[in-house]
Design a protein around this motif. Structure first.
Motif, PDB file in Angstrom:
ATOM      1  N   ALA A 124       0.827  -1.207   0.000  1.00  0.00           N
ATOM      2  CA  ALA A 124       0.000   0.000   0.000  1.00  0.00           C
ATOM      3  C   ALA A 124       0.860   1.256   0.000  1.00  0.00           C
ATOM      4  O   ALA A 124       0.520   2.251  -0.643  1.00  0.00           O
ATOM      5  CB  ALA A 124      -0.932  -0.011   1.211  1.00  0.00           C
ATOM      6  N   SER A 125       1.987   1.228   0.712  1.00  0.00           N
ATOM      7  CA  SER A 125       2.859   2.407   0.751  1.00  0.00           C
ATOM      8  C   SER A 125       3.459   2.685  -0.627  1.00  0.00           C
ATOM      9  O   SER A 125       3.617   3.850  -1.018  1.00  0.00           O
ATOM     10  CB  SER A 125       3.968   2.228   1.799  1.00  0.00           C
TER      11      SER A 125
ATOM     12  N   LYS B 113      20.006  10.177   3.428  1.00  0.00           N
ATOM     13  CA  LYS B 113      19.521  11.523   3.109  1.00  0.00           C
ATOM     14  C   LYS B 113      18.000  11.590   3.203  1.00  0.00           C
ATOM     15  O   LYS B 113      17.430  12.563   3.728  1.00  0.00           O
ATOM     16  CB  LYS B 113      19.977  11.921   1.710  1.00  0.00           C
ATOM     17  N   ALA B 114      17.336  10.552   2.704  1.00  0.00           N
ATOM     18  CA  ALA B 114      15.877  10.512   2.776  1.00  0.00           C
ATOM     19  C   ALA B 114      15.401  10.401   4.220  1.00  0.00           C
ATOM     20  O   ALA B 114      14.406  11.035   4.609  1.00  0.00           O
ATOM     21  CB  ALA B 114      15.346   9.351   1.949  1.00  0.00           C
ATOM     22  N   MET B 115      16.100   9.606   5.036  1.00  0.00           N
ATOM     23  CA  MET B 115      15.754   9.471   6.446  1.00  0.00           C
ATOM     24  C   MET B 115      15.794  10.820   7.151  1.00  0.00           C
ATOM     25  O   MET B 115      14.915  11.151   7.943  1.00  0.00           O
ATOM     26  CB  MET B 115      16.714   8.486   7.131  1.00  0.00           C
TER      27      MET B 115
ATOM     28  N   ALA C  33       6.066   5.410   5.449  1.00  0.00           N
ATOM     29  CA  ALA C  33       6.889   4.636   4.521  1.00  0.00           C
ATOM     30  C   ALA C  33       6.775   5.194   3.105  1.00  0.00           C
ATOM     31  O   ALA C  33       7.772   5.288   2.380  1.00  0.00           O
ATOM     32  CB  ALA C  33       6.477   3.161   4.551  1.00  0.00           C
ATOM     33  N   SER C  34       5.570   5.569   2.701  1.00  0.00           N
ATOM     34  CA  SER C  34       5.393   6.115   1.352  1.00  0.00           C
ATOM     35  C   SER C  34       6.147   7.430   1.203  1.00  0.00           C
ATOM     36  O   SER C  34       6.708   7.715   0.134  1.00  0.00           O
ATOM     37  CB  SER C  34       3.906   6.314   1.043  1.00  0.00           C
ATOM     38  N   GLU C  35       6.188   8.230   2.263  1.00  0.00           N
ATOM     39  CA  GLU C  35       6.922   9.500   2.215  1.00  0.00           C
ATOM     40  C   GLU C  35       8.425   9.252   2.085  1.00  0.00           C
ATOM     41  O   GLU C  35       9.118   9.972   1.359  1.00  0.00           O
ATOM     42  CB  GLU C  35       6.620  10.324   3.462  1.00  0.00           C
TER      43      GLU C  35
ATOM     44  N   ASN D  94      13.016   8.519  -4.178  1.00  0.00           N
ATOM     45  CA  ASN D  94      12.791   8.729  -5.602  1.00  0.00           C
ATOM     46  C   ASN D  94      13.221  10.141  -6.030  1.00  0.00           C
ATOM     47  O   ASN D  94      13.863  10.322  -7.063  1.00  0.00           O
ATOM     48  CB  ASN D  94      11.312   8.525  -5.936  1.00  0.00           C
ATOM     49  N   GLU D  95      12.893  11.126  -5.198  1.00  0.00           N
ATOM     50  CA  GLU D  95      13.243  12.518  -5.511  1.00  0.00           C
ATOM     51  C   GLU D  95      14.756  12.743  -5.450  1.00  0.00           C
ATOM     52  O   GLU D  95      15.354  13.349  -6.353  1.00  0.00           O
ATOM     53  CB  GLU D  95      12.537  13.445  -4.518  1.00  0.00           C
TER      54      GLU D  95
END
Length: 350
Positions: free
Chosen positions: A95-96, A281-283, A336-338, A344-345
């Motif tokens: 789902a995420s 970096k995403a974390m 999780a989706s964020e 991705n970004e």
């Protein structure tokens, strides 16, 4: 609103049973979801399993499996908690991914990574093996329940079925027989006493134990035969072959026969690896903190064996996965989706 949307997506996924080997209906649902968002979906199959691939030329892939164990609990919702078989492992993670893909389209952002939805993770890992035969991504994030930790290490494993021999005697005359149940426990205790299983690890400890023991005895006898299964969890730096060399004299002594059903080495990625740096970096940007290590088999093993640097991440709790009380907080699905969206970004910018 994001939590409500995550709940809608997840409940729809849980309403479609998808035990290993029966993923077709769920695969069709996912294809329809993606087509509505105008994503191209490539179907990969060898006649036994089916994989769905989006953005196949990408060098970084998000991988998530569509299958679950056999259904043990029907889905229901209490507030932000969604219950049911597969909620944690791994339809919450699925789902995420879908929530991320929907968000990218709504905000007119590019999908810079590839996404693959695979079959058969819970049984043989044939879906990820098929994907790796046909695609060779540089990096991957395998979606599994990690409590939103980024797992840069992965356990090794040894699983075996065995038969332990004893000697029949009347149940009132134990001194005249050899109890196969007692022999099985003695074998496990000797295995537990081996040095590798005393080792403490950075993210988890080494371990060996019984997971199944069957001994039929309808005639009030000292049991003469037990069949069972044990599993050993190894630290990332422990070599399977070295551990087997220590185990096999004990297995030879106690068993009529034994058969290894799973053997793999674990791994730990250096923090300098590109995929770990991307995740770090995403974390920081979505306020996640912890690195960890995956204790169970995942498709990450197939990816790493084929040269793809792989981390494991997702919402949900491994401890309660496969249980009748399996559940997930949809706010973790959103988080999780964020994280995936941010990876991705950042990857797109690099």
């Amino acid at each position: 609103m994001k939590a409500e949307r995550a709940k809608e997506i997840l409940v729809e996924l849980l309403k479609i049973p998808s035990p290993s080997g029966q993923e077709d209906r769920l695969a069709l649902h996912i294809m329809e979801f993606l087509h509505r968002l105008d994503y191209d979906v490539h179907i990969e199959s060898d006649g036994r399993v089916i994989d769905l691939v989006v953005n196949p030329e990408a060098e970084l892939f998000f991988e998530v499996h569509m299958d679950t164990i056999d259904v043990r609990a029907e889905p229901f919702v209490r507030g932000n908690i969604v219950y049911g078989t597969g909620a944690s492992d791994v339809k919450g993670g699925l789902a995420s991914v879908l929530l991320m893909l929907e968000s990218l389209k709504r905000e007119k952002q590019d999908l810079n990574v590839g996404v693959v939805f695979v079959s058969d993770e819970e049984k043989g890992g044939m879906g990820s093996a098929l994907f790796m035969e046909r695609y060779k991504p540089k990096m991957a994030i395998v979606i599994e329940p990690t409590d939103l930790e980024v797992h840069i290490a992965h356990a090794g494993n040894i699983e075996a079925y065995f038969e332990v021999d004893g000697k029949e005697a009347h149940g009132a005359c134990p001194e005249s027989g050899i109890n196969a149940i007692d022999q099985a426990y003695k074998m496990i205790e000797e295995l537990k006493a081996l040095e590798p299983f005393k080792q403490k690890g950075k993210y988890f400890d080494a371990y060996i134990g019984l997971q199944e023991l069957i001994c039929e005895n309808p005639y009030y006898l000292i049991p003469a035969l037990c069949k069972g299964r044990f599993e050993a969890r190894l630290l990332p730096n422990q070599e399977v072959e070295d551990v087997l060399d220590l185990m096999e004299p004990i297995l030879d002594e106690y068993t009529l026969r034994y058969e290894y059903t799973e053997i793999w080495d674990g791994y730990e990625l250096d923090e300098s690896e590109e995929i770990v740096q991307l995740a770090k970096k995403a974390m920081e940007e979505v306020d996640l903190e912890d690195f960890g290590g995956m204790r169970s088999w995942t498709d990450a093993i197939n990816f790493m064996y084929n040269g793809t640097k792989t981390i494991v991440f997702g919402p949900g709790n491994l401890d309660i996965s496969h249980t009748k009380g399996e559940r997930i907080d949809v706010r973790d699905v959103v988080k999780a989706s964020e994280f995936l969206k941010k990876v991705n970004e950042i990857y797109g910018r690099s």
